[in-house]
Write an enzyme that holds these catalytic residues in place. Structure first.
Site, PDB file in Angstrom:
ATOM      1  N   LYS A   1      46.196 -44.113 -24.564  1.00 19.33           N
ATOM      2  CA  LYS A   1      45.966 -43.106 -25.611  1.00 19.33           C
ATOM      3  C   LYS A   1      46.970 -41.960 -25.462  1.00 19.33           C
ATOM      4  O   LYS A   1      47.561 -41.496 -26.439  1.00 19.33           O
ATOM      5  CB  LYS A   1      44.531 -42.564 -25.527  1.00 19.33           C
ATOM      6  CG  LYS A   1      43.459 -43.558 -25.930  1.00 19.33           C
ATOM      7  CD  LYS A   1      43.619 -43.990 -27.389  1.00 19.33           C
ATOM      8  CE  LYS A   1      42.485 -44.896 -27.833  1.00 19.33           C
ATOM      9  NZ  LYS A   1      42.636 -45.343 -29.231  1.00 19.33           N
TER      10      LYS A   1
ATOM     11  N   TYR B   1      43.271 -47.233 -19.793  1.00 22.52           N
ATOM     12  CA  TYR B   1      42.845 -47.022 -21.193  1.00 22.52           C
ATOM     13  C   TYR B   1      43.280 -45.625 -21.654  1.00 22.52           C
ATOM     14  O   TYR B   1      43.943 -45.461 -22.673  1.00 22.52           O
ATOM     15  CB  TYR B   1      41.323 -47.183 -21.337  1.00 22.52           C
ATOM     16  CG  TYR B   1      40.803 -46.499 -22.572  1.00 22.52           C
ATOM     17  CD1 TYR B   1      40.119 -45.287 -22.483  1.00 22.52           C
ATOM     18  CD2 TYR B   1      41.062 -47.028 -23.823  1.00 22.52           C
ATOM     19  CE1 TYR B   1      39.691 -44.626 -23.620  1.00 22.52           C
ATOM     20  CE2 TYR B   1      40.632 -46.380 -24.963  1.00 22.52           C
ATOM     21  CZ  TYR B   1      39.950 -45.176 -24.855  1.00 22.52           C
ATOM     22  OH  TYR B   1      39.540 -44.521 -25.982  1.00 22.52           O
TER      23      TYR B   1
ATOM     24  N   SER C   1      41.371 -39.823 -27.667  1.00 25.94           N
ATOM     25  CA  SER C   1      40.127 -39.741 -26.904  1.00 25.94           C
ATOM     26  C   SER C   1      40.167 -38.578 -25.919  1.00 25.94           C
ATOM     27  O   SER C   1      41.228 -38.212 -25.422  1.00 25.94           O
ATOM     28  CB  SER C   1      39.935 -41.058 -26.122  1.00 25.94           C
ATOM     29  OG  SER C   1      38.930 -40.913 -25.143  1.00 25.94           O
TER      30      SER C   1
ATOM     31  N   LEU D   1      26.532 -45.065 -22.476  1.00 25.13           N
ATOM     32  CA  LEU D   1      25.156 -44.674 -22.206  1.00 25.13           C
ATOM     33  C   LEU D   1      24.182 -44.993 -23.331  1.00 25.13           C
ATOM     34  O   LEU D   1      23.160 -45.663 -23.102  1.00 25.13           O
ATOM     35  CB  LEU D   1      25.107 -43.162 -21.900  1.00 25.13           C
ATOM     36  CG  LEU D   1      23.716 -42.598 -21.594  1.00 25.13           C
ATOM     37  CD1 LEU D   1      23.081 -43.274 -20.395  1.00 25.13           C
ATOM     38  CD2 LEU D   1      23.798 -41.089 -21.358  1.00 25.13           C
TER      39      LEU D   1
END
Ligand code: WQD
Length: 346
Positions: free
Chosen positions: A152, A148, A124, A199
């Site tokens: 990654k 988080y 990510s 979003l």
């Protein structure tokens, strides 16, 4: 070729499996359905008119996970399984370290044991933290700012160490920017439960009348209109990026990171206005305080993926909005399993 897809029932997974099937690969799917539903995979089978094996197994259970390697001749792994809500990771980091890192350790141990040394890993853009300048290239300093993102980053580093210990491995680290949109059929899409974190699902829920108003987290950023700028990429473009990365890991060895973004940034208000003009639906919004940890601007320089994978995003923001809305309007309650469908029909 047989490709094990972990987390295959999720948003990225379903769209990637569609492209794998269309390209003639044989996917084997494993998912614990913690954040997804079997119904999503039924949709993929309907959409592609192809069947594939599905294992309802948690990657934390190494013994059960081993049955997949015993029952299938796996050629490569696309590892998407993991949890990804930033705020949740701040309040419950151990859950994230357990579910993202321990699972990957189990998977890699079995891959090593069964001589499966080719992996495409779902990383990510969060590993870049708050970028000092944009567009972001893969050699930027890595600085994950939440648990988080740190899971990654830790997995990326672990995979590099595995390669250092055994150069027969071939690994692609795909750093996703902001995946939105849905398959053009409207049959598969992003099925997040409750109040959306991101979003676009928030926008589509407001458009569907499920939520009253869109909160816009701050409008004093140094951007075109003060709202946050991101690199939104169509999930189907992201899916084809996985296939290009798979082709590369099949043909070579080594570890490489790739930004999967469009290279174009859009502000929150620009995305809202694109959605409104495409759908004709007004999105009421309210400016609220900035979300802690948010970057002002984050978008990719995707030229490495173009040069080395022969991949680039092709879909524009208009199509992303159209496809997001088609999914939401055709599936107001997301994926319904039979029980939920019966309850709804009663
Ligand atoms: C986008 C923009 C918000 C919601 C996160 C993860 C990242 C990846 C994608 C997993 C920002 C603004 C948002 C809302 C808003 N996930 N916003 N109101 O934060 O860029 O990235 O999701 O891999 O790892 O960090 O995505 O969609 O949450 O936010 O104003 O209700 O929209 O401030 O500018 P983000 P997002």
């Amino acid at each position: 070729m047989v490709i094990l897809v972990t987390g295959g029932a999720g948003f990225i997974g379903t769209h990637t499996i569609v492209e794998l099937l269309n390209a003639g690969y044989k996917p084997v799917v494993v998912d614990n359905f913690l954040n997804s539903k079997p119904a999503s995979l039924q949709r993929v089978q309907e959409l592609t008119k192809r069947n594939f094996k599905i294992y309802n197994i948690d990657l934390l259970n190494e013994t059960k996970l081993e049955t997949i390697f015993l029952e299938n001749q796996i050629d490569a792994v696309i590892h998407l399984a993991g949890i990804k809500a930033v705020a949740e990771s701040v309040s419950n980091p151990l859950w994230y370290y357990q579910n993202n890192i321990l699972t990957t350790v189990n998977l890699c141990r079995l891959m090593k044991k069964y001589h499966v040394k080719k992996m495409v890993f779902s990383s990510s853009a969060t590993v870049y933290g708050i970028p000092k300048k944009v567009p972001i290239t893969e050699d930027y300093p890595l600085d994950a700012l939440n648990p988080y993102g740190r899971t990654k980053l830790a997995i990326e580093l672990m995979l590099r160490d595995i390669y250092q210990s055994d150069p027969e491995w071939s690994i692609a680290l795909l750093r996703y920017f902001n995946p939105i949109g849905a398959h053009k059929s409207g049959k598969i899409g992003e099925d997040s439960k409750g109040i959306p974190n991101n979003l676009m699902p928030f926008i589509t829920r407001v458009a569907a009348g499920k939520l009253e108003v869109l909160p816009i987290f701050g409008d004093h950023y140094p951007t075109v209109d003060g709202t946050g700028v991101r690199d939104y990429i169509h999930v189907s473009d992201l899916a084809t990026g996985h296939l290009k990365a798979l082709e590369k890991v099949i043909q070579s060895t080594g570890v490489d990171a790739y930004n999967l973004g469009t290279g174009q940034g859009y502000s929150v208000l620009e995305l809202v206005s694109a959605f409104e003009s495409v759908t004709g639906i007004r999105i009421p919004y309210q400016i609220t305080s900035p979300r802690p940890g948010d970057a002002a601007i984050c978008y990719a320089d995707p030229s490495k993926a173009k040069n080395e994978l022969g991949w680039r995003a092709e879909r524009e923001i208009k199509e992303m909005c159209e496809d997001s809305w088609r999914w939401q309007s055709q599936n107001p309650d997301g994926y319904l399993d039979d029980e939920e469908l019966n309850n709804l029909l009663e």
